[in-house]
Design an enzyme around this catalytic site. Structure first.
Site, PDB file in Angstrom:
ATOM      1  N   PRO A  42       0.825  -1.212   0.000  1.00 47.84           N
ATOM      2  CA  PRO A  42       0.000   0.000   0.000  1.00 47.84           C
ATOM      3  C   PRO A  42       0.862   1.267   0.000  1.00 47.84           C
ATOM      4  O   PRO A  42       1.860   1.333   0.707  1.00 47.84           O
ATOM      5  CB  PRO A  42      -0.800  -0.100   1.307  1.00 47.84           C
ATOM      6  CG  PRO A  42      -0.404  -1.354   1.967  1.00 47.84           C
ATOM      7  CD  PRO A  42       0.674  -2.021   1.198  1.00 47.84           C
ATOM      8  N   GLU A  43       0.475   2.225  -0.818  1.00 48.99           N
ATOM      9  CA  GLU A  43       1.189   3.492  -0.896  1.00 48.99           C
ATOM     10  C   GLU A  43       0.291   4.588  -0.316  1.00 48.99           C
ATOM     11  O   GLU A  43      -0.766   4.281   0.238  1.00 48.99           O
ATOM     12  CB  GLU A  43       1.588   3.773  -2.352  1.00 48.99           C
ATOM     13  CG  GLU A  43       2.404   2.626  -2.959  1.00 48.99           C
ATOM     14  CD  GLU A  43       2.844   2.877  -4.399  1.00 48.99           C
ATOM     15  OE1 GLU A  43       2.962   4.049  -4.796  1.00 48.99           O
ATOM     16  OE2 GLU A  43       3.055   1.890  -5.128  1.00 48.99           O
TER      17      GLU A  43
END
Ligand code: ZN
Length: 276
Positions: free
Chosen positions: A2-3
């Site tokens: 996840p960014e």
């Protein structure tokens, strides 16, 4: 992994569940999550704490607690948080590493298949220094202008893709949004960061913010394990221009997308729009 858009989406979904609630019970079953600190000690400290706010810096979720402590959660490769409303139960899950019961009756479960995620409990006053040594500016903040990006890249010989991935330069950007931003800006990922001219910096600044904002609008991208705390997937993966699209036509010029490796990471680009 996840960014920024994925972590921010999780924060927005989970904040109404957590904020103002008190942790009534905490179970951490994987010692890797809190090491080198004993998970029993962390769980014990969490019980009785009220969650004042849920914040985010870069890819970190910041659970600010009433005592002044902060629980710093990093999801790494495959971590995710799920919640069950009051009276509801979390689904059976062999990969659940921690469960919290709130005084509202809601439950929050932390799931992690590959177990690289971390929960760190910081004492009051420790959060500022912790983040300062790890993270550069937030790319979507009002104060992050093109001039700031220019000063960060000045003198840097690293490829611009590696620069974007370095959390100490800019916080929250990972492999997906780096590739998408460079395609939007028509910049080759191997160009030295410090060699970009003013026009390229301005394009990259716009492109990076546009890619991240689009990711936020679509609630992130779901590839493997990312889901929101309600179990929904994001929609950004349907709009990738280059990421993971080897051999497919460029949305701008029709040339097949190519894949190279930069800083050890798979990197997708259009060989005609992004010239070295
Ligand atoms: Zn192209």
């Amino acid at each position: 992994m996840p960014e920024l858009p994925e972590v921010e989406t999780i924060r927005r979904r989970l904040a109404p569940v957590l904020e103002g609630a008190t942790i009534e019970a905490a179970e951490i079953v994987d010692p890797r999550l809190t090491r080198p600190v004993d998970p029993l000690l962390v769980a014990d400290t969490l019980v009785g704490e009220q969650i004042v706010s849920l914040g985010r810096r870069g890819k970190y979720l910041l659970w600010r607690l009433e005592s002044g402590r902060t629980l710093v959660v990093h999801l790494r490769m495959t971590g995710s948080l799920r919640h069950a409303p009051p009276g509801g139960d979390l689904p059976e899950d062999p990969y659940r590493r921690a469960t919290l019961l709130l005084d509202t009756g809601a439950r929050v479960g932390y799931r992690d298949v590959r177990r690289f995620g971390t929960w760190e409990l910081l004492d009051e006053g420790h959060l500022g220094p912790y983040l300062a040594t790890r993270l550069g500016p937030e790319p979507l903040s009002a104060s992050f202008g093109a001039a700031r990006l220019a000063s960060l890249t000045a003198g840097r010989r690293a490829p611009i893709k590696a620069f974007l991935l370095d959390q100490r330069r800019i916080a929250g950007v990972g492999n997906i949004y780096a590739d998408e931003a460079l395609w939007r800006a028509r910049i080759h990922p191997l160009r030295p960061a410090g060699a970009l001219d003013r026009g390229e910096i301005a394009r990259l600044h716009r492109a990076l913010r546009a890619a991240l904002r689009r990711g936020l609008e679509l609630q992130g991208s779901t590839l493997r394990d990312y889901v929101t705390p309600d179990g929904d997937g994001g929609g950004m993966q349907h709009e990738f221009h280059v990421y993971g699209r080897l051999g497919e036509p460029c949305d701008r010029c029709g040339r097949p997308i190519e894949r190279i490796v930069v800083a050890g990471r798979g990197t997708w680009l259009c060989p005609s729009c992004q010239v070295a």
